[in-house]
Motif scaffolding. Sequence first.
Motif, short mmCIF file in Angstrom:
data_model
loop_
_atom_site.label_atom_id
_atom_site.label_comp_id
_atom_site.label_asym_id
_atom_site.label_seq_id
_atom_site.Cartn_x
_atom_site.Cartn_y
_atom_site.Cartn_z
N THR A 60 0.71 -1.44 0.04
CA THR A 60 0.06 -0.14 -0.12
C THR A 60 0.91 1.29 -0.08
O THR A 60 1.72 1.40 0.81
CB THR A 60 -0.80 -0.04 1.21
OG1 THR A 60 -1.65 -1.39 1.05
CG2 THR A 60 -1.88 1.24 1.20
N PRO A 61 0.68 2.16 -0.74
CA PRO A 61 1.48 3.58 -0.70
C PRO A 61 1.23 4.49 0.47
O PRO A 61 0.20 4.11 1.04
CB PRO A 61 0.58 4.31 -2.11
CG PRO A 61 -0.60 3.58 -2.27
CD PRO A 61 -0.53 2.43 -1.70
N LYS A 66 2.95 8.98 -1.07
CA LYS A 66 2.66 8.16 -2.47
C LYS A 66 3.53 7.01 -2.88
O LYS A 66 3.35 6.63 -3.91
CB LYS A 66 2.20 8.92 -3.46
CG LYS A 66 0.91 10.22 -2.96
CD LYS A 66 -0.41 9.79 -3.80
CE LYS A 66 -1.24 10.79 -3.65
NZ LYS A 66 -1.81 10.91 -2.55
N SER A 100 7.98 6.66 -12.39
CA SER A 100 7.49 7.48 -11.18
C SER A 100 7.75 6.36 -9.96
O SER A 100 7.44 5.12 -10.09
CB SER A 100 6.22 7.82 -11.28
OG SER A 100 5.54 8.28 -9.96
N GLU A 102 5.61 7.13 -7.36
CA GLU A 102 4.25 7.47 -6.81
C GLU A 102 3.10 6.74 -7.25
O GLU A 102 3.13 6.46 -8.54
CB GLU A 102 4.03 8.99 -7.03
CG GLU A 102 4.70 9.94 -6.50
CD GLU A 102 4.59 11.54 -6.68
OE1 GLU A 102 3.15 11.70 -7.23
OE2 GLU A 102 5.32 12.15 -6.18
N PHE A 103 2.36 6.17 -6.46
CA PHE A 103 1.26 5.07 -6.66
C PHE A 103 0.08 5.74 -6.00
O PHE A 103 0.19 6.29 -5.10
CB PHE A 103 1.64 3.93 -6.22
CG PHE A 103 2.69 3.03 -6.80
CD1 PHE A 103 2.50 2.20 -7.85
CD2 PHE A 103 4.23 3.41 -6.39
CE1 PHE A 103 3.52 1.51 -8.49
CE2 PHE A 103 5.12 2.96 -7.12
CZ PHE A 103 4.96 2.02 -8.30
N THR A 104 -0.85 5.49 -6.67
CA THR A 104 -2.32 5.85 -6.20
C THR A 104 -3.20 4.69 -5.60
O THR A 104 -4.26 5.08 -4.93
CB THR A 104 -3.13 6.70 -7.58
OG1 THR A 104 -3.13 5.74 -8.36
CG2 THR A 104 -2.61 7.83 -7.69
N ALA A 105 -2.68 3.57 -5.92
CA ALA A 105 -3.53 2.42 -5.47
C ALA A 105 -2.65 1.43 -5.06
O ALA A 105 -1.38 1.20 -5.26
CB ALA A 105 -4.16 1.97 -6.52
#
Length: 195
Positions: A60-61, A66, A100, A102-105
């Motif tokens: 999980t981010p 993120k 990237s 960064e992760f959103t999910a």
Amino acid sequence: MRLTQLDVVNQCLASMGETPLNSIDSDHPFVAAALLKMKTTNTQEQAKGWWFNTDYITLTPDPNTKFIYVPADAINVNPDDDGNALVIRGRRLYDRFRSSYEFTAPVSVSLVRELPFDDLPMLANHMIAARTVLDFQNDYDGDAEKYNKLGGAYQQVFTTLRAEHIRQMKSNMLNNPSVMKTLRQIRPMSRYTRY
């Protein structure tokens, strides 16, 4: 019989014609080299991803950054979704397609972990010991006949461990999606053909 780090060090010393130790003596000239070789070998052999060191988890981010931080003992990560190109860079997960961190999910992955030598299954314990002695002997003695014998011992225990891995994973070629797709395209032959 389960091997200890001392057993592996003594096997390395025996390959050089040295007498065995009763405890790991850091003053001995070959002990530090044997321990380093065992640590390196442990990582290299476990990086292959065996049944005992692969976890199927969801990462999980972090809500603020993120970033997805991978556990400290992670060697490799393989996403469950074939479309992703995720790798470990430093201690974070990196998406090569999007360039990237960064992760959103959350991301489902199979995570290959590095286990301590003493926590390994017995066959893996023996395989890492055999590979350590093989590499150590090659670095410090280089006798071709000894190397071939040690190489044969390593190959034998590796083959046994690989067979156990296949049994544990319940691998079956016919369950592979690409094989199943090919088999669905095969039509039974008819005894009567038209001309």
